[in-house]
Design a protein around this motif. Structure first.
Motif, PDB file in Angstrom:
ATOM      1  N   MET A 110       0.782  -1.261   0.054  1.00 18.82           N
ATOM      2  CA  MET A 110       0.024  -0.031  -0.093  1.00 18.82           C
ATOM      3  C   MET A 110       0.993   1.134  -0.120  1.00 18.82           C
ATOM      4  SD  MET A 110      -3.064  -1.150   2.647  1.00 18.82           S
ATOM      5  CE  MET A 110      -3.397   0.480   3.207  1.00 18.82           C
ATOM      6  N   VAL A 111       1.863   1.162   0.488  1.00 19.96           N
ATOM      7  CA  VAL A 111       2.831   2.372   0.740  1.00 19.96           C
ATOM      8  C   VAL A 111       3.752   2.720  -0.397  1.00 19.96           C
ATOM      9  CG1 VAL A 111       4.621   3.499   2.223  1.00 19.96           C
ATOM     10  CG2 VAL A 111       2.934   2.199   3.216  1.00 19.96           C
ATOM     11  N   SER A 112       4.475   1.475  -0.785  1.00 19.73           N
ATOM     12  CA  SER A 112       5.294   1.324  -1.808  1.00 19.73           C
ATOM     13  C   SER A 112       4.896   2.120  -3.255  1.00 19.73           C
ATOM     14  CB  SER A 112       5.622  -0.113  -2.285  1.00 19.73           C
ATOM     15  OG  SER A 112       6.625  -0.016  -3.055  1.00 19.73           O
ATOM     16  N   PRO A 113       3.976   2.267  -3.656  1.00 14.65           N
ATOM     17  CA  PRO A 113       3.783   3.046  -4.768  1.00 14.65           C
ATOM     18  C   PRO A 113       3.826   4.568  -4.747  1.00 14.65           C
ATOM     19  CG  PRO A 113       2.005   1.453  -4.687  1.00 14.65           C
ATOM     20  CD  PRO A 113       2.666   1.295  -3.332  1.00 14.65           C
ATOM     21  N   ASN A 114       3.813   5.050  -3.669  1.00 13.13           N
ATOM     22  CA  ASN A 114       3.927   6.509  -3.179  1.00 13.13           C
ATOM     23  C   ASN A 114       5.253   6.905  -2.982  1.00 13.13           C
ATOM     24  OD1 ASN A 114       1.147   6.576  -3.356  1.00 13.13           O
ATOM     25  ND2 ASN A 114       1.085   6.221  -1.232  1.00 13.13           N
ATOM     26  N   LEU A 115       6.403   6.005  -2.930  1.00 13.89           N
ATOM     27  CA  LEU A 115       7.803   6.004  -2.874  1.00 13.89           C
ATOM     28  C   LEU A 115       8.551   6.333  -4.364  1.00 13.89           C
ATOM     29  CD1 LEU A 115       8.467   3.545  -0.167  1.00 13.89           C
ATOM     30  CD2 LEU A 115       7.860   5.962   0.069  1.00 13.89           C
ATOM     31  N   ASP A 116       9.410   7.040  -4.346  1.00 13.93           N
ATOM     32  CA  ASP A 116      10.259   6.927  -5.444  1.00 13.93           C
ATOM     33  C   ASP A 116      11.100   5.795  -5.853  1.00 13.93           C
ATOM     34  OD1 ASP A 116      11.888   6.996  -3.581  1.00 13.93           O
ATOM     35  OD2 ASP A 116      13.470   8.648  -4.371  1.00 13.93           O
ATOM     36  N   ARG A 117      11.561   5.644  -7.045  1.00 15.61           N
ATOM     37  CA  ARG A 117      12.119   4.253  -7.652  1.00 15.61           C
ATOM     38  C   ARG A 117      13.133   3.690  -6.706  1.00 15.61           C
ATOM     39  NH1 ARG A 117       9.914   2.866 -12.417  1.00 15.61           N
ATOM     40  NH2 ARG A 117       9.185   4.664 -13.658  1.00 15.61           N
ATOM     41  N   LYS A 118      14.477   4.736  -6.491  1.00 16.73           N
ATOM     42  CA  LYS A 118      15.447   4.229  -5.691  1.00 16.73           C
ATOM     43  C   LYS A 118      14.905   3.801  -4.485  1.00 16.73           C
ATOM     44  CE  LYS A 118      19.702   6.011  -3.564  1.00 16.73           C
ATOM     45  NZ  LYS A 118      20.631   6.933  -3.127  1.00 16.73           N
ATOM     46  N   THR A 119      13.990   4.248  -3.637  1.00 18.49           N
ATOM     47  CA  THR A 119      13.571   3.777  -2.335  1.00 18.49           C
ATOM     48  C   THR A 119      12.658   2.518  -2.565  1.00 18.49           C
ATOM     49  OG1 THR A 119      13.057   5.888  -1.609  1.00 18.49           O
ATOM     50  CG2 THR A 119      12.005   4.322  -0.329  1.00 18.49           C
ATOM     51  N   GLN A 120      12.168   2.341  -3.700  1.00 14.82           N
ATOM     52  CA  GLN A 120      11.371   1.101  -3.937  1.00 14.82           C
ATOM     53  C   GLN A 120      12.182  -0.190  -4.262  1.00 14.82           C
ATOM     54  OE1 GLN A 120       8.934   1.757  -7.369  1.00 14.82           O
ATOM     55  NE2 GLN A 120       7.162   2.802  -5.965  1.00 14.82           N
ATOM     56  N   LYS A 121      13.361   0.259  -4.994  1.00 15.71           N
ATOM     57  CA  LYS A 121      14.605  -0.900  -5.105  1.00 15.71           C
ATOM     58  C   LYS A 121      15.123  -1.196  -3.987  1.00 15.71           C
ATOM     59  CE  LYS A 121      15.737   0.552 -10.066  1.00 15.71           C
ATOM     60  NZ  LYS A 121      16.768   0.921 -10.992  1.00 15.71           N
ATOM     61  N   THR A 122      15.426  -0.324  -2.937  1.00 22.47           N
ATOM     62  CA  THR A 122      16.169  -0.643  -1.843  1.00 22.47           C
ATOM     63  C   THR A 122      15.024  -1.211  -0.873  1.00 22.47           C
ATOM     64  OG1 THR A 122      17.017   1.539  -1.710  1.00 22.47           O
ATOM     65  CG2 THR A 122      16.999   0.588   0.639  1.00 22.47           C
ATOM     66  N   LEU A 123      13.743  -1.077  -0.709  1.00 21.20           N
ATOM     67  CA  LEU A 123      12.855  -1.969  -0.113  1.00 21.20           C
ATOM     68  C   LEU A 123      12.840  -3.467  -0.742  1.00 21.20           C
ATOM     69  CD1 LEU A 123       9.765   0.445   0.347  1.00 21.20           C
ATOM     70  CD2 LEU A 123      11.470  -0.383   2.264  1.00 21.20           C
ATOM     71  N   LYS A 124      12.759  -3.570  -2.012  1.00 20.52           N
ATOM     72  CA  LYS A 124      12.802  -4.698  -2.568  1.00 20.52           C
ATOM     73  C   LYS A 124      13.788  -5.585  -2.206  1.00 20.52           C
ATOM     74  CE  LYS A 124      10.010  -3.725  -6.797  1.00 20.52           C
ATOM     75  NZ  LYS A 124       9.987  -3.466  -8.261  1.00 20.52           N
ATOM     76  N   ARG A 125      14.988  -4.884  -2.270  1.00 18.55           N
ATOM     77  CA  ARG A 125      16.333  -5.913  -1.772  1.00 18.55           C
ATOM     78  C   ARG A 125      16.220  -6.301  -0.549  1.00 18.55           C
ATOM     79  NH1 ARG A 125      19.725  -1.371  -3.478  1.00 18.55           N
ATOM     80  NH2 ARG A 125      19.266  -1.168  -5.757  1.00 18.55           N
ATOM     81  N   ALA A 126      15.652  -5.346   0.676  1.00 17.28           N
ATOM     82  CA  ALA A 126      15.679  -5.395   1.646  1.00 17.28           C
ATOM     83  C   ALA A 126      14.481  -6.815   2.147  1.00 17.28           C
ATOM     84  CB  ALA A 126      15.306  -4.438   2.750  1.00 17.28           C
ATOM     85  N   ARG A 127      13.470  -6.633   1.194  1.00 18.58           N
ATOM     86  CA  ARG A 127      12.675  -7.742   1.415  1.00 18.58           C
ATOM     87  C   ARG A 127      13.219  -9.087   1.107  1.00 18.58           C
ATOM     88  NH1 ARG A 127       8.512  -7.083  -3.045  1.00 18.58           N
ATOM     89  NH2 ARG A 127       9.873  -8.421  -3.978  1.00 18.58           N
ATOM     90  N   LYS A 128      13.772  -9.183  -0.062  1.00 21.02           N
ATOM     91  CA  LYS A 128      14.463 -10.474  -0.411  1.00 21.02           C
ATOM     92  C   LYS A 128      15.421 -10.974   0.719  1.00 21.02           C
ATOM     93  CE  LYS A 128      14.277  -9.768  -5.378  1.00 21.02           C
ATOM     94  NZ  LYS A 128      15.009  -9.551  -6.776  1.00 21.02           N
ATOM     95  N   LYS A 129      16.140 -10.004   1.281  1.00 20.32           N
ATOM     96  CA  LYS A 129      17.189 -10.563   2.411  1.00 20.32           C
ATOM     97  C   LYS A 129      16.307 -11.250   3.499  1.00 20.32           C
ATOM     98  CE  LYS A 129      21.140  -7.434   1.423  1.00 20.32           C
ATOM     99  NZ  LYS A 129      21.641  -6.350   1.767  1.00 20.32           N
ATOM    100  N   VAL A 130      15.261 -10.210   4.126  1.00 19.22           N
ATOM    101  CA  VAL A 130      14.516 -10.771   5.084  1.00 19.22           C
ATOM    102  C   VAL A 130      13.834 -11.868   4.847  1.00 19.22           C
ATOM    103  CG1 VAL A 130      12.300 -10.181   6.460  1.00 19.22           C
ATOM    104  CG2 VAL A 130      14.165  -8.375   5.829  1.00 19.22           C
ATOM    105  N   MET A 131      13.057 -12.175   3.711  1.00 18.44           N
ATOM    106  CA  MET A 131      12.604 -13.600   3.333  1.00 18.44           C
ATOM    107  C   MET A 131      13.609 -14.682   3.191  1.00 18.44           C
ATOM    108  SD  MET A 131       9.226 -12.996   2.860  1.00 18.44           S
ATOM    109  CE  MET A 131       8.682 -14.393   2.429  1.00 18.44           C
TER     110      MET A 131
END
Length: 57
Positions: free
Chosen positions: A21-42
């Motif tokens: 829900m929050v991700s679409p409102n963020l810029d691309r760099k932040t989205q990429k950072t979140l995706k990398r963090a999500r993969k590490k946490v998973m």
């Protein structure tokens, strides 16, 4: 042990929902950072789950 896994699963689902829900409102760099963090946490969660199952054997 079942309550723990249920709680972890519920938390993961709620976290993913809020993230989507929050991700679409963020810029691309932040989205990429979140995706990398999500993969590490998973990956860490998967490893921890496997370790718990092996410990219980």
């Amino acid at each position: 042990m079942g309550k723990l896994l249920t709680g972890l699963t519920t938390g993961a689902i709620l976290g993913a929902t809020v993230g989507m829900m929050v991700s679409p409102n963020l810029d691309r760099k932040t989205q990429k950072t979140l995706k990398r963090a999500r993969k590490k946490v998973m990956s860490m969660a998967d490893d921890t789950y496997d370790n718990v199952l092996n410990f219980m054997k």
